[in-house]
Structure formats: structure tokens, C-alpha cells
Design a protein around this motif. Structure first.
Motif, PDB file in Angstrom:
ATOM      1  N   SER A 276      10.741   4.296 -23.547  1.00 11.84           N
ATOM      2  CA  SER A 276       9.714   4.515 -24.569  1.00 11.84           C
ATOM      3  C   SER A 276       9.988   3.683 -25.807  1.00 11.84           C
ATOM      4  N   LEU A 277       8.977   2.985 -26.282  1.00 12.60           N
ATOM      5  CA  LEU A 277       9.111   2.191 -27.506  1.00 12.60           C
ATOM      6  C   LEU A 277       8.943   3.058 -28.745  1.00 12.60           C
ATOM      7  N   PHE A 278       7.991   3.986 -28.697  1.00  6.45           N
ATOM      8  CA  PHE A 278       7.667   4.802 -29.862  1.00  6.45           C
ATOM      9  C   PHE A 278       8.343   6.171 -29.778  1.00  6.45           C
ATOM     10  N   GLN A 279       8.458   6.830 -30.917  1.00 15.37           N
ATOM     11  CA  GLN A 279       9.208   8.074 -31.002  1.00 15.37           C
ATOM     12  C   GLN A 279       8.469   9.261 -30.379  1.00 15.37           C
ATOM     13  N   GLY A 280       7.239   9.079 -30.020  1.00  5.92           N
ATOM     14  CA  GLY A 280       6.453  10.150 -29.422  1.00  5.92           C
ATOM     15  C   GLY A 280       4.986   9.883 -29.674  1.00  5.92           C
ATOM     16  N   ARG A 281       4.169  10.934 -29.581  1.00  7.16           N
ATOM     17  CA  ARG A 281       2.749  10.791 -29.868  1.00  7.16           C
ATOM     18  C   ARG A 281       2.545  10.464 -31.348  1.00  7.16           C
ATOM     19  N   PHE A 282       1.487   9.764 -31.605  1.00  9.05           N
ATOM     20  CA  PHE A 282       1.188   9.394 -32.992  1.00  9.05           C
ATOM     21  C   PHE A 282       0.915  10.640 -33.831  1.00  9.05           C
ATOM     22  N   LYS A 283       1.083  10.491 -35.138  1.00  9.15           N
ATOM     23  CA  LYS A 283       0.738  11.538 -36.089  1.00  9.15           C
ATOM     24  C   LYS A 283      -0.555  11.141 -36.792  1.00  9.15           C
ATOM     25  N   SER A 284      -1.319  12.134 -37.187  1.00 10.23           N
ATOM     26  CA  SER A 284      -2.599  11.822 -37.807  1.00 10.23           C
ATOM     27  C   SER A 284      -2.979  12.878 -38.830  1.00 10.23           C
ATOM     28  N   LYS A 285      -3.858  12.466 -39.741  1.00  8.89           N
ATOM     29  CA  LYS A 285      -4.404  13.400 -40.722  1.00  8.89           C
ATOM     30  C   LYS A 285      -5.792  12.925 -41.125  1.00  8.89           C
ATOM     31  N   THR A 286      -6.744  13.863 -41.128  1.00  8.80           N
ATOM     32  CA  THR A 286      -8.109  13.537 -41.520  1.00  8.80           C
ATOM     33  C   THR A 286      -8.198  13.341 -43.032  1.00  8.80           C
ATOM     34  N   LEU A 287      -8.904  12.292 -43.433  1.00  8.28           N
ATOM     35  CA  LEU A 287      -9.113  11.976 -44.844  1.00  8.28           C
ATOM     36  C   LEU A 287     -10.484  12.539 -45.229  1.00  8.28           C
ATOM     37  N   ASP A 288     -10.475  13.684 -45.863  1.00 14.64           N
ATOM     38  CA  ASP A 288     -11.710  14.461 -45.990  1.00 14.64           C
ATOM     39  C   ASP A 288     -12.472  14.284 -47.293  1.00 14.64           C
ATOM     40  N   THR A 289     -11.993  13.410 -48.190  1.00 15.60           N
ATOM     41  CA  THR A 289     -12.743  13.100 -49.405  1.00 15.60           C
ATOM     42  C   THR A 289     -12.683  11.599 -49.655  1.00 15.60           C
ATOM     43  N   ASP A 290     -13.660  11.084 -50.405  1.00 20.45           N
ATOM     44  CA  ASP A 290     -13.656   9.658 -50.740  1.00 20.45           C
ATOM     45  C   ASP A 290     -12.401   9.273 -51.507  1.00 20.45           C
ATOM     46  N   GLU A 291     -11.970  10.117 -52.432  1.00 19.31           N
ATOM     47  CA  GLU A 291     -10.796   9.794 -53.232  1.00 19.31           C
ATOM     48  C   GLU A 291      -9.544   9.752 -52.369  1.00 19.31           C
ATOM     49  N   TYR A 292      -9.430  10.671 -51.437  1.00 17.89           N
ATOM     50  CA  TYR A 292      -8.291  10.687 -50.509  1.00 17.89           C
ATOM     51  C   TYR A 292      -8.295   9.424 -49.660  1.00 17.89           C
ATOM     52  N   LEU A 293      -9.481   9.009 -49.222  1.00 16.90           N
ATOM     53  CA  LEU A 293      -9.625   7.797 -48.435  1.00 16.90           C
ATOM     54  C   LEU A 293      -9.240   6.569 -49.249  1.00 16.90           C
ATOM     55  N   ARG A 294      -9.661   6.520 -50.507  1.00 14.16           N
ATOM     56  CA  ARG A 294      -9.314   5.387 -51.377  1.00 14.16           C
ATOM     57  C   ARG A 294      -7.799   5.270 -51.542  1.00 14.16           C
ATOM     58  N   ARG A 295      -7.142   6.395 -51.823  1.00 13.06           N
ATOM     59  CA  ARG A 295      -5.693   6.366 -52.024  1.00 13.06           C
ATOM     60  C   ARG A 295      -4.963   5.980 -50.739  1.00 13.06           C
ATOM     61  N   CYS A 296      -5.447   6.513 -49.624  1.00 12.12           N
ATOM     62  CA  CYS A 296      -4.805   6.202 -48.351  1.00 12.12           C
ATOM     63  C   CYS A 296      -4.969   4.729 -47.994  1.00 12.12           C
ATOM     64  N   ALA A 297      -6.126   4.166 -48.299  1.00 15.17           N
ATOM     65  CA  ALA A 297      -6.357   2.748 -48.023  1.00 15.17           C
ATOM     66  C   ALA A 297      -5.338   1.876 -48.742  1.00 15.17           C
ATOM     67  N   VAL A 298      -5.055   2.207 -49.992  1.00 14.40           N
ATOM     68  CA  VAL A 298      -4.065   1.444 -50.757  1.00 14.40           C
ATOM     69  C   VAL A 298      -2.661   1.697 -50.211  1.00 14.40           C
ATOM     70  N   TYR A 299      -2.385   2.950 -49.869  1.00 15.30           N
ATOM     71  CA  TYR A 299      -1.074   3.275 -49.283  1.00 15.30           C
ATOM     72  C   TYR A 299      -0.841   2.463 -48.005  1.00 15.30           C
ATOM     73  N   VAL A 300      -1.845   2.435 -47.123  1.00 21.26           N
ATOM     74  CA  VAL A 300      -1.702   1.743 -45.845  1.00 21.26           C
ATOM     75  C   VAL A 300      -1.556   0.244 -46.034  1.00 21.26           C
ATOM     76  N   MET A 301      -2.448  -0.360 -46.819  1.00 22.47           N
ATOM     77  CA  MET A 301      -2.506  -1.813 -46.880  1.00 22.47           C
ATOM     78  C   MET A 301      -1.619  -2.441 -47.947  1.00 22.47           C
ATOM     79  N   VAL A 302      -1.460  -1.780 -49.086  1.00 20.92           N
ATOM     80  CA  VAL A 302      -0.718  -2.384 -50.189  1.00 20.92           C
ATOM     81  C   VAL A 302       0.723  -1.876 -50.241  1.00 20.92           C
ATOM     82  N   LYS A 303       0.890  -0.563 -50.311  1.00 25.80           N
ATOM     83  CA  LYS A 303       2.241  -0.020 -50.415  1.00 25.80           C
ATOM     84  C   LYS A 303       3.113  -0.450 -49.234  1.00 25.80           C
ATOM     85  N   ASN A 304       2.579  -0.350 -48.023  1.00 24.33           N
ATOM     86  CA  ASN A 304       3.384  -0.694 -46.850  1.00 24.33           C
ATOM     87  C   ASN A 304       3.656  -2.193 -46.746  1.00 24.33           C
ATOM     88  N   THR A 305       2.715  -3.016 -47.183  1.00 24.29           N
ATOM     89  CA  THR A 305       2.963  -4.459 -47.194  1.00 24.29           C
ATOM     90  C   THR A 305       3.929  -4.842 -48.307  1.00 24.29           C
TER      91      THR A 305
END
Length: 236
Positions: free
Chosen positions: A125-154
Motif C-alpha cells: 500500500s502506498l497510502f496510509q488508508g482511505r482518504f479523509k474528507s470534510k464537507t465545506l458548508d459555507t462560502d467562507e469555509y470554502l474560501r479559507r480551505c482554497a487558500v489552505y490547499v493551494m497556498v499554504k501547502n505550496t
């Protein structure tokens, strides 16, 4: 899916990590294979080995051409954002068919694991198990997550000190990160138009590349100021 029910039209943050935090690639070509796998997301395909199918049709995967042999394209998910890092990846996906995210992640992860095992004559197995997920249920949560995914991680990959160095020299880090090919940051920065992405709501809640950059800067600098980034909002 970790006890979470994902409804149609939900926006979901998806994470998976290498087994025992190990790297998920050996060579840069492996990262390109992961990237190409995002484009070839479909409810069905003519072959389990779509790379072989592309080669037989004389199609370069990097050209992002959908072969006629695959039939009409019918994606399992909409892909809104992504970053592939050293030992993990983050996606923001939209559920567009029932169980689409679960099916896509199974195909994506298993296909890439099989590719590496064949390429390097290994097993397991390459990965540690099944993926983890969380629903982004507000626009503001989605905005913050977008920056976390694309900017913070890069920014964590920034060669001049990682995230800490990037926050001290945001403009230089931003220019470097926009050139990183294994993230959708360049698309939201207005430097690229990837055929992988369906911007959908993200394309609406950020009015322009300038708006996205300004929000990103506020979020990143604020996150670091908050106990040196000890905010675990998206680290589930």
C-alpha cells in the motif's frame, strides 16, 4: 466515508497521505502521472490502463486530449483545487453524481499505487488508508480551505525556509509558488488555464486573481500570527 454523508452539489476537502508519512513519489515523472490522473476522471473508461491506451493512440498525456476510444466524457467529480506535495495531497472536489467522490478517489489512489508498484517492481500500500474528507458548508469555509490547499501547502515547499520563510517574504514566495506545476494555484493567480479544473463556485467567490491573492495573504499571515500556524482547522 469516515461517517460523513456527501450530498450531490457538496464541496468537499479531501486529503490522503503516504503510508507512515513516506513520500508518494520517487521521480518528478511520478508527480506528472498523478497530475494526469486528475484529468482522466470518468465514470467509465475503455481500459484499466488508460496510459497504455493513450500511448496506442499516439496521445501525449500532457496534451490533455480525451481519446475518442474512451467515449463521451462523463466525469465522476468536479475538481476545483489541488496541491500534490511530497508525502500527501489535498483536493477540493464537488460531488456531481452519487458516490462520485468515493469512486473517484478509489480509482485515483488505486491506479496510482498500481502504477508505482509496476514501475518500481514493488508491492504493498502506498497510502496510509482511505482518504479523509470534510464537507465545506459555507462560502467562507470554502474560501479559507482554497487558500489552505493551494497556498499554504505550496508555501511549505518554498526552498527559502518553507512556510516560515514564505511568510517573511510573501511576494517572492508567491511568485515561486505560482510556478509550481503540481498545484492549481497558477490557475487562480491568472497565470494558467488548466483543463483539469472546473472552477465553479470558487471562480465566483474570488472575483479576480488580485482578490484571491489579497485574501491569501491575509489568511496566511493571520494563520502564522495565530500561534505560529497552530490552527488545525483543515488538518483532520
Amino acid at each position: 466515508m469516515r461517517g460523513e454523508t456527501i450530498a450531490i452539489d457538496s464541496f468537499v476537502h479531501v486529503i490522503n497521505r503516504g503510508n507512515k508519512q513516506a513520500p508518494i513519489y520517487r521521480q518528478k515523472s511520478d508527480l506528472w502521472r498523478m497530475l494526469f490522473g486528475l484529468f482522466y476522471n470518468n465514470t467509465s473508461q475503455s481500459s484499466k490502463n488508460w496510459m497504455r491506451e493513450l500511448k496506442s493512440a499516439n496521445i501525449d498525456p500532457g496534451s490533455y486530449i480525451w481519446p475518442d476510444k474512451f467515449g463521451e466524457r462523463d466525469p465522476l467529480v468536479s475538481i476545483l483545487a489541488f496541491t500534490i506535495s511530497n508525502n500527501h495531497f489535498h483536493f477540493i472536489l464537488k460531488e456531481i453524481v452519487k458516490n462520485g467522490i468515493s469512486d473517484f478517489m478509489h480509482k485515483y489512489s488505486m491506479g496510482y499505487s498500481r502504477f508505482l508498484n509496476v514501475k518500481y517492481k514493488e508491492s504493498g500500500s502506498l497510502f496510509q488508508g482511505r482518504f479523509k474528507s470534510k464537507t465545506l458548508d459555507t462560502d467562507e469555509y470554502l474560501r479559507r480551505c482554497a487558500v489552505y490547499v493551494m497556498v499554504k501547502n505550496t508555501f511549505e515547499l518554498y526552498p527559502k525556509g518553507g512556510l516560515t520563510g514564505a511568510t517573511k517574504n510573501f511576494e517572492d514566495a508567491w511568485h515561486w509558488a505560482v510556478e509550481y506545476p503540481f498545484s492549481s494555484l497558477a490557475d487562480y493567480a491568472g497565470k494558467r488555464k488548466s483543463l483539469i479544473l472546473d472552477k465553479n463556485l470558487l471562480g465566483e467567490i474570488f472575483n479576480s486573481p488580485k482578490d484571491f491573492k489579497e485574501f491569501s495573504k491575509d489568511y496566511i499571515l493571520g494563520r502564522v500570527a495565530d500561534e505560529e500556524g497552530d490552527n488545525k482547522e483543515f488538518e483532520y
